[in-house]
Design a protein around this motif. Structure first.
Motif, short mmCIF file in Angstrom:
data_model
loop_
_atom_site.label_atom_id
_atom_site.label_comp_id
_atom_site.label_asym_id
_atom_site.label_seq_id
_atom_site.Cartn_x
_atom_site.Cartn_y
_atom_site.Cartn_z
N PHE A 9 0.85 -1.20 0.00
CA PHE A 9 0.00 0.00 0.00
C PHE A 9 0.89 1.25 0.00
CE2 PHE A 9 -2.77 3.21 1.90
CZ PHE A 9 -4.04 2.88 1.49
N TYR A 49 0.82 -7.29 -3.57
CA TYR A 49 0.56 -8.15 -2.41
C TYR A 49 0.59 -9.63 -2.81
CZ TYR A 49 -2.08 -10.68 1.12
OH TYR A 49 -2.47 -11.61 2.04
N ILE A 84 1.85 4.38 -2.79
CA ILE A 84 1.81 5.83 -2.53
C ILE A 84 3.15 6.45 -2.92
CG2 ILE A 84 1.57 7.65 -0.78
CD1 ILE A 84 -0.07 5.71 0.92
N LEU A 129 -15.27 -6.02 -10.11
CA LEU A 129 -14.82 -4.63 -10.03
C LEU A 129 -14.40 -4.10 -11.40
CD1 LEU A 129 -12.85 -4.93 -6.67
CD2 LEU A 129 -14.92 -3.58 -7.03
N MET A 135 -1.55 -2.26 -5.80
CA MET A 135 -1.33 -2.69 -4.43
C MET A 135 -1.68 -4.18 -4.28
SD MET A 135 -3.31 -3.09 -1.35
CE MET A 135 -4.74 -2.02 -1.43
N MET A 136 -2.82 -4.58 -4.87
CA MET A 136 -3.25 -5.98 -4.80
C MET A 136 -2.26 -6.90 -5.53
SD MET A 136 -6.47 -6.24 -3.46
CE MET A 136 -7.59 -7.28 -4.35
N ARG A 139 -14.52 -0.26 -11.87
CA ARG A 139 -14.07 0.14 -10.54
C ARG A 139 -12.65 -0.31 -10.23
NH1 ARG A 139 -19.25 -1.20 -6.69
NH2 ARG A 139 -17.72 -0.70 -5.07
N MET A 140 -11.92 -0.74 -11.23
CA MET A 140 -10.55 -1.20 -10.98
C MET A 140 -9.64 -0.81 -12.13
SD MET A 140 -8.70 -2.87 -8.67
CE MET A 140 -9.54 -3.91 -7.51
N PRO A 141 -9.32 0.50 -12.26
CA PRO A 141 -8.43 0.89 -13.36
C PRO A 141 -7.06 0.21 -13.22
CG PRO A 141 -8.83 2.74 -11.86
CD PRO A 141 -9.71 1.62 -11.41
N GLU A 159 -5.27 0.79 -6.23
CA GLU A 159 -5.71 -0.43 -5.57
C GLU A 159 -5.29 -1.68 -6.34
OE1 GLU A 159 -9.61 1.31 -5.45
OE2 GLU A 159 -9.71 1.18 -3.27
N ARG A 214 -0.48 8.56 -5.00
CA ARG A 214 -1.80 8.06 -4.64
C ARG A 214 -1.77 6.53 -4.68
NH1 ARG A 214 -5.63 12.26 -8.14
NH2 ARG A 214 -4.76 14.11 -7.11
N VAL A 215 -2.75 5.91 -4.03
CA VAL A 215 -2.79 4.45 -4.05
C VAL A 215 -3.51 3.96 -5.29
CG1 VAL A 215 -3.82 2.43 -2.95
CG2 VAL A 215 -2.67 4.12 -1.57
#
Lengths: 186, 289
Positions: free
Chosen positions: A115, A134, A119, A153, A130-131, A158-160, A127, A124-125
């Motif tokens: 995460f 991970y 940044i 998503l 980050m996923m 909802r998930m660019p 998502e 900016r995050v």
């Protein structure tokens, strides 16, 4: 007992931002009773605070306990002694990271690191990034179990996949660098 | 028309894009001018503070310093941004030495944080500045008969930053009532959905979500309404996983409160990002759209 210090762990914790309230705890157990995830903690919220007070530095910092905190702040609003346990658990997390502890049985630290990495890369995050970060650093095959959610998503916009970088990214780098210079000098 | 500095938060560009779309849309109808903070960065959220609290305060402070220049209150629809920015603000207020350190760091980008900016939640601004009376006055399609379970989530009201009750919040109920819908009382109203642990501790969060969905459904809710981007994402995008794990058939649309208000004031599905919702709200909203 402690890795680098002994018999002053309470003081060490109380000097970390958020850890100031550790000495106020009277072991009433309200935090544990209020915690929605207490049943998966290695040591319950009130136990881990008692362990700090008992100078069990290694056991506390290597524990997965505080990493199970969901930051719901239920304990914080109920604590009759204003210990602010949520902030205290985050203080323990940051101490564990600072001193290189790698708790077993939780991948939350890896999620948090990805995460923050996101940044630091863009300001900016993202998502998605980050996923991906991970799953690549834990278990890439576990990502397969996420296909349905990811598709939900993605297909709903909802998930660019690409990340936006802020214009002031260099400013952000400079600010962080300067903080670490100031901290290093102290 | 009241003006604010608008802080959308990172999720507004991805998982909570519907919150951003509907916030901007209802703001226009309700007479709120939202001026997006120029070149804002991530607030840091819980993860940054858990790894390095001081560094997280510094990155939050860049936003606060930029916002201060506008002279307007900073308003965010995101509960995590709200808590994180306020925590940074309070730490600096209570510890002058920390503020000094932060300002030394900010000076590298010619910024200074004085401590004057107010950090506010969108729904608090709706309640305090716009008021439910004015919201009611703008309603074109009262959501009569719609049974709504209000779900405030955690970080809108906890820890205490002066808005609503931390364990029995009522602001959301008042908004639901103001748009003509029926509030469904249910015991889990203030319980955590699991938040960002959904990634690293999925089993735990599915259990928490199951309890919430089950409780709302058993008490007769046709949909859940929340102001929180993470609660909405969890309950909406993971509802299928909850059904698979617990052998249930939940089909509860999870709306942002801003979407609910938007429908009531006569905005259309596209203007409110309703097509971004995964559990389709079409059926329960058909009468009103």
């Amino acid at each position: 007992m402690g890795k680098t210090q002994s018999m002053n762990f309470v003081k060490e914790v109380s000097q970390v931002l958020g850890g100031e309230g550790v000495n106020l705890c009277m072991q009433c157990g309200t935090c544990t009773a209020s915690c929605p995830s207490a049943h998966i903690w290695e040591y319950t919220p009130s136990e881990i605070i008692a362990m700090v007070r008992a100078e069990m530095r290694d056991e506390v910092l290597s524990s997965s306990s505080m990493w199970c905190c969901l930051s719901c702040y239920s304990c914080t609003v109920r604590c009759p002694r204003d210990v602010e346990p949520t902030n205290l658990f985050h203080a323990l997390e940051s101490l564990a990271v600072k001193h290189g502890y790698k708790p077993k049985n939780t991948s939350t630290p890896v999620m948090y690191k990805n995460f923050v990495k996101s940044i630091k890369k863009n300001g900016r995050v993202s998502e998605f990034q980050m996923m991906m970060g991970y799953y690549m650093s834990t278990n890439p095959f576990a990502a397969l179990g996420m296909i349905s959610v990811a598709w939900n998503l993605l297909s709903h916009g909802r998930m660019p996949l690409s990340a936006k970088k802020i214009k002031g990214k260099k400013d952000l780098d400079k600010i962080i660098k300067k903080l670490n210079e100031v901290r290093g000098a102290q | 028309m009241k003006s604010y500095t608008y802080f959308p938060g990172c999720s507004s560009e991805a998982t909570a894009v519907g919150l951003d779309i509907s916030t901007r849309a209802i703001a226009e109808v309700l007479g709120m001018e939202l001026k997006e903070l120029e070149d804002w960065n991530c607030c840091g959220s819980t993860p940054y503070g858990s790894l390095d609290e001081t560094e997280s305060i510094v990155i939050a402070a860049r936003n606060l310093a930029l916002a201060e220049k506008t002279g307007l209150d900073l308003v965010t629809p995101c509960s995590s941004c709200f808590v994180t920015l306020n925590k940074a603000r309070i730490h600096m207020m209570e510890k002058p030495q920390l503020k000094e350190k932060v300002n030394a760091a900010l000076s590298a980008a010619n910024l200074e944080y004085k401590g004057t900016v107010k950090v506010r939640l969108l729904i608090e601004a709706l309640m305090s500045d716009i008021t439910t009376k004015q919201i009611s006055g703008k309603v074109k399609k009262p959501l009569k008969g719609l049974k709504v379970a209000p779900y405030t989530g955690c970080q809108e009201v906890r820890p205490r930053f002066g808005f609503d009750h931390p364990e029995n919040p009522v602001a959301l109920d008042d908004i639901v009532t103001a748009v003509g819908a029926d509030v469904v009382p249910y015991p889990s109203k203030c319980k955590c959905c699991g938040g960002s642990a959904v990634i690293a501790e999925e089993g735990l969060t599915l259990e928490l979500m199951y309890r919430l969905l089950d409780d709302a459904a058993k008490n007769g809710a046709e949909c859940i309404v929340t102001p929180c981007p993470l609660c909405q994402m969890n309950l909406d995008a993971y509802q299928g996983k909850v059904n698979a794990k617990y052998n249930t058939k939940f089909n509860l649309p999870v709306l942002f409160v801003t979407q609910l208000i938007g429908v009531a004031v006569g905005l259309k599905a596209d203007q409110l990002g309703l097509k971004k919702n995964i559990v389709s709200p079409n059926k329960v909203l058909a009468k009103y759209l």
